[in-house]
Design an enzyme around this catalytic site. Structure first.
Site, PDB file in Angstrom:
ATOM      1  N   MET A 194       8.566  44.175  44.137  1.00  0.00           N
ATOM      2  CA  MET A 194       7.718  43.106  44.667  1.00  0.00           C
ATOM      3  C   MET A 194       7.776  43.104  46.173  1.00  0.00           C
ATOM      4  SD  MET A 194       9.193  39.194  44.339  1.00  0.00           S
ATOM      5  CE  MET A 194       8.141  38.498  45.629  1.00  0.00           C
ATOM      6  N   ASN A 195       6.635  42.785  46.817  1.00  0.00           N
ATOM      7  CA  ASN A 195       6.692  42.402  48.224  1.00  0.00           C
ATOM      8  C   ASN A 195       6.030  41.040  48.393  1.00  0.00           C
ATOM      9  OD1 ASN A 195       4.617  44.741  48.001  1.00  0.00           O
ATOM     10  ND2 ASN A 195       4.005  43.965  49.978  1.00  0.00           N
ATOM     11  N   ASP A 196       5.072  40.872  49.258  1.00  0.00           N
ATOM     12  CA  ASP A 196       4.618  39.543  49.679  1.00  0.00           C
ATOM     13  C   ASP A 196       4.314  38.565  48.537  1.00  0.00           C
ATOM     14  OD1 ASP A 196       4.318  41.421  51.664  1.00  0.00           O
ATOM     15  OD2 ASP A 196       2.188  41.065  51.972  1.00  0.00           O
ATOM     16  N   GLN A 251       2.846  40.638  45.437  1.00  0.00           N
ATOM     17  CA  GLN A 251       2.556  42.068  45.445  1.00  0.00           C
ATOM     18  C   GLN A 251       3.545  42.763  44.524  1.00  0.00           C
ATOM     19  OE1 GLN A 251       0.030  43.873  47.936  1.00  0.00           O
ATOM     20  NE2 GLN A 251      -0.585  42.067  46.802  1.00  0.00           N
ATOM     21  N   SER A 268      -2.525  41.737  49.684  1.00  0.00           N
ATOM     22  CA  SER A 268      -2.211  40.310  49.803  1.00  0.00           C
ATOM     23  C   SER A 268      -3.433  39.433  50.049  1.00  0.00           C
ATOM     24  CB  SER A 268      -1.193  40.099  50.917  1.00  0.00           C
ATOM     25  OG  SER A 268       0.036  40.583  50.466  1.00  0.00           O
ATOM     26  N   ARG A 317      -6.661  42.508  57.181  1.00  0.00           N
ATOM     27  CA  ARG A 317      -6.180  42.223  55.821  1.00  0.00           C
ATOM     28  C   ARG A 317      -5.497  40.858  55.711  1.00  0.00           C
ATOM     29  NH1 ARG A 317      -2.952  46.701  57.541  1.00  0.00           N
ATOM     30  NH2 ARG A 317      -0.788  46.136  57.924  1.00  0.00           N
ATOM     31  N   ASP A 318      -5.260  40.483  54.466  1.00  0.00           N
ATOM     32  CA  ASP A 318      -4.499  39.293  54.101  1.00  0.00           C
ATOM     33  C   ASP A 318      -5.244  38.000  54.457  1.00  0.00           C
ATOM     34  OD1 ASP A 318      -2.737  41.370  53.644  1.00  0.00           O
ATOM     35  OD2 ASP A 318      -1.555  40.995  55.442  1.00  0.00           O
ATOM     36  N   GLU A 369       0.086  40.240  60.270  1.00  0.00           N
ATOM     37  CA  GLU A 369      -0.200  40.302  58.842  1.00  0.00           C
ATOM     38  C   GLU A 369       0.011  38.912  58.241  1.00  0.00           C
ATOM     39  OE1 GLU A 369       1.061  44.718  57.470  1.00  0.00           O
ATOM     40  OE2 GLU A 369       2.708  43.362  57.786  1.00  0.00           O
TER      41      GLU A 369
HETATM   42  C1  FRU Z   1       2.688  42.984  54.229  1.00  0.00           C
HETATM   43  C2  FRU Z   1       1.597  43.908  53.702  1.00  0.00           C
HETATM   44  C3  FRU Z   1       0.234  43.253  53.796  1.00  0.00           C
HETATM   45  C4  FRU Z   1      -0.554  43.978  52.749  1.00  0.00           C
HETATM   46  C5  FRU Z   1       0.480  44.134  51.664  1.00  0.00           C
HETATM   47  C6  FRU Z   1       0.320  45.366  50.819  1.00  0.00           C
HETATM   48  O1  FRU Z   1       3.934  43.253  53.667  1.00  0.00           O
HETATM   49  O2  FRU Z   1       1.617  45.121  54.390  1.00  0.00           O
HETATM   50  O3  FRU Z   1      -0.328  43.305  55.088  1.00  0.00           O
HETATM   51  O4  FRU Z   1      -1.673  43.277  52.309  1.00  0.00           O
HETATM   52  O5  FRU Z   1       1.741  44.171  52.307  1.00  0.00           O
HETATM   53  O6  FRU Z   1       1.263  45.382  49.778  1.00  0.00           O
END
Ligand code: FRU
Length: 483
Positions: free
Chosen positions: A21-23, A39, A84, A144-145, A203
């Site tokens: 997992m990330n964001d 994510q 994201s 993005r985001d 971001e």
């Molecule tokens: C931040 C990021 C966002 C992007 C997402 C992709 O951690 O790089 O800018 O949308 O992760 O996983």
């Protein structure tokens, strides 16, 4: 290694059953339930073509799995993944705006959901937003985001980007969330000192009123040195934001990123961040990587941004060790023995150069949280608990002084959940770090005072029992998704 035997896997934090997992994405309090999307790569403990994982909670403590909300599709638009984004309430229709990349540029897509947020349908005419000329063709070319809000009778969106090598967020307007017009850079003074050190790309923006001010949150480009998340406090006028001050949201190095907020039905502004691993999950033979931070409530006092762990987490408390007043010189063990614990204490300056909490792991390994009056900083040192898959990013400091004067009395609140340590000092400076000690998962807590004495007031240490909040008849509910 199975999840059940992985002693570094958190037990009451939110993280996927397996994979990466990330964001956090699209966090929302919807019809009485808290939803955190994130994510997610379900296939491996490393980043890869993200889906949106999904977890739901009634109480911010106990989380349940939900099916993956958005997955990349081969055709036509989001083959590179559902990156994201955010979730808004479009007159009763839950609507996600998320990023993806195609044909060398980043674009925004839309999906609408069922009333319980469990089923999502991608818009037939995606993407709904493409980069304006302001960023098209530039070297970083980030776009993005999306972060979206309703104001008067229009929708506004900020999209994370960069102009001329500096982070910026770009403002857009729409009547229907599907057709967008680019307006202008949101932060006119982004090249001024208040925005210094915030990186080449911003971001995961977030923007919201807090108290009588407005707050803009951004995460500076992740792979750049010194990556972190910041919150600007400032004034919002004529669809532009003028920051007056900046707070770093967490001082852990590469330990807290891409935080996202929402308000709940009680009006609280709640924040979750992504806690990346500080070890290589593949070398460690882990099946998972990445954790969501505990939910923290944000408030504003004057221009000072405060953060606190939400009080609901007290449901995790089992037995307590309590010391009313203790003068410490050297080190004193509290005889705790658990890798899931909470500590609250107030430390008053004495003659010691520093004092605080030492979390003692097996075989002499330890992680320290010290108030260092000698430098006016909070120090979180996990160099001695990084095990064999160690990382250099393990020594973090946060400024404690206010108006130039070192604080005489510091309150620490911390949670240890196996490899995750989250600390908040004085409801203000947060430091997150990771510890991966080797050997059995024994943990004791020591009070320490270095080179002199310090006075500890109201030391409270709780053993936390993640199993206790699973609740009768709710076997499906998994705290923190631990095994
Ligand atoms: C931040 C990021 C966002 C992007 C997402 C992709 O951690 O790089 O800018 O949308 O992760 O996983």
């Amino acid at each position: 290694m199975t999840v059940a035997h992985d002693r570094h896997r958190p037990r009451f934090h939110l993280l996927p059953l397996s994979g990466w997992m990330n964001d956090p994405n699209g966090v929302v309090h919807w019809r009485g339930r808290y939803h955190v999307f994130y994510q997610h790569n379900p296939l491996a403990p490393r980043w890869g073509t993200p889906s949106w994982g999904h977890a739901v909670s009634d109480d911010l403590v106990r989380w349940e799995h939900a099916p993956i909300a958005l997955a990349p599709e081969m055709l036509p638009v989001d083959v590179s993944g559902c990156w994201s984004g955010c979730l808004v309430d479009d007159d009763g229709t839950p609507t996600i705006l998320y990023s993806t990349a195609r044909d060398g540029e980043q674009v925004t897509c839309l999906a609408t959901g069922s009333g319980d947020l469990m089923r999502w349908t991608k818009h037939a005419d995606n993407p709904v937003m493409r980069p304006p000329n302001a960023v098209r063709g530039r070297t970083m070319d980030a776009f993005r985001d999306p972060w979206v809000w309703r104001e008067d009778d229009a929708w506004y969106a900020l999209v994370g980007s960069s102009i001329g090598g500096l982070g910026q967020v770009l403002l857009h307007r729409s009547a229907d969330l599907r057709s967008w017009t680019y307006l202008h850079p949101f932060v006119p003074s982004f090249d001024q000192p208040v925005c210094d050190d915030t990186g080449q790309v911003w971001e995961c923006p977030g923007f919201f009123p807090l108290g009588s001010e407005h707050v803009l949150m951004v995460s500076r480009f992740q792979w750049a040195a010194g990556t972190h998340a910041s919150a600007f406090v400032g004034a919002y006028r004529d669809q532009r934001f003028e920051p007056r001050s900046r707070e770093r949201l967490d001082w852990g190095h590469r330990a807290f990123f891409a935080p996202l907020t929402t308000t709940d039905e009680r009006g609280r502004r709640l924040m979750w961040g992504w806690l990346p691993e500080q070890r290589d999950p593949v070398r460690a033979r882990a099946t998972w990587a990445g954790v969501a931070s505990l939910p923290r409530e944000l408030t504003l006092e004057g221009d000072v941004l405060r953060q606190r762990f939400v009080p609901e987490l007290s449901a995790l408390r089992a037995d307590r060790v309590h010391l009313d007043h203790a003068s410490i010189r050297g080190e004193r063990s509290l005889g705790i023995d658990t890798p899931t614990l909470e500590v609250r204490c107030t430390i008053v300056r004495g003659t010691a150069s520093s004092a605080g909490i030492r979390i003692v792991h097996a075989a002499g390994q330890y992680t320290e949280v010290l108030v260092a009056w000698c430098t006016g900083r909070l120090l979180v040192d996990s160099r001695w608990s990084k095990g064999v898959h160690g990382s250099e990013y393990a020594f973090d400091t946060a400024p404690l002084e206010r108006d130039g004067a070192p604080l005489e009395r510091v309150t620490l609140h911390l949670y240890l959940d196996h490899s995750v340590l989250e600390v908040i000092a004085n409801d203000r400076q947060a430091v997150t770090t990771r510890c991966y000690p080797i050997g059995p998962p024994d943990v004791d807590v020591h009070l320490v005072a270095v080179d002199g004495d310090a006075h500890f007031e109201q030391v409270e240490v709780w053993r936390l029992d993640p199993d206790a909040v699973r609740g009768g008849g709710e076997a499906e509910a998994i705290v923190g998704w631990g095994a």
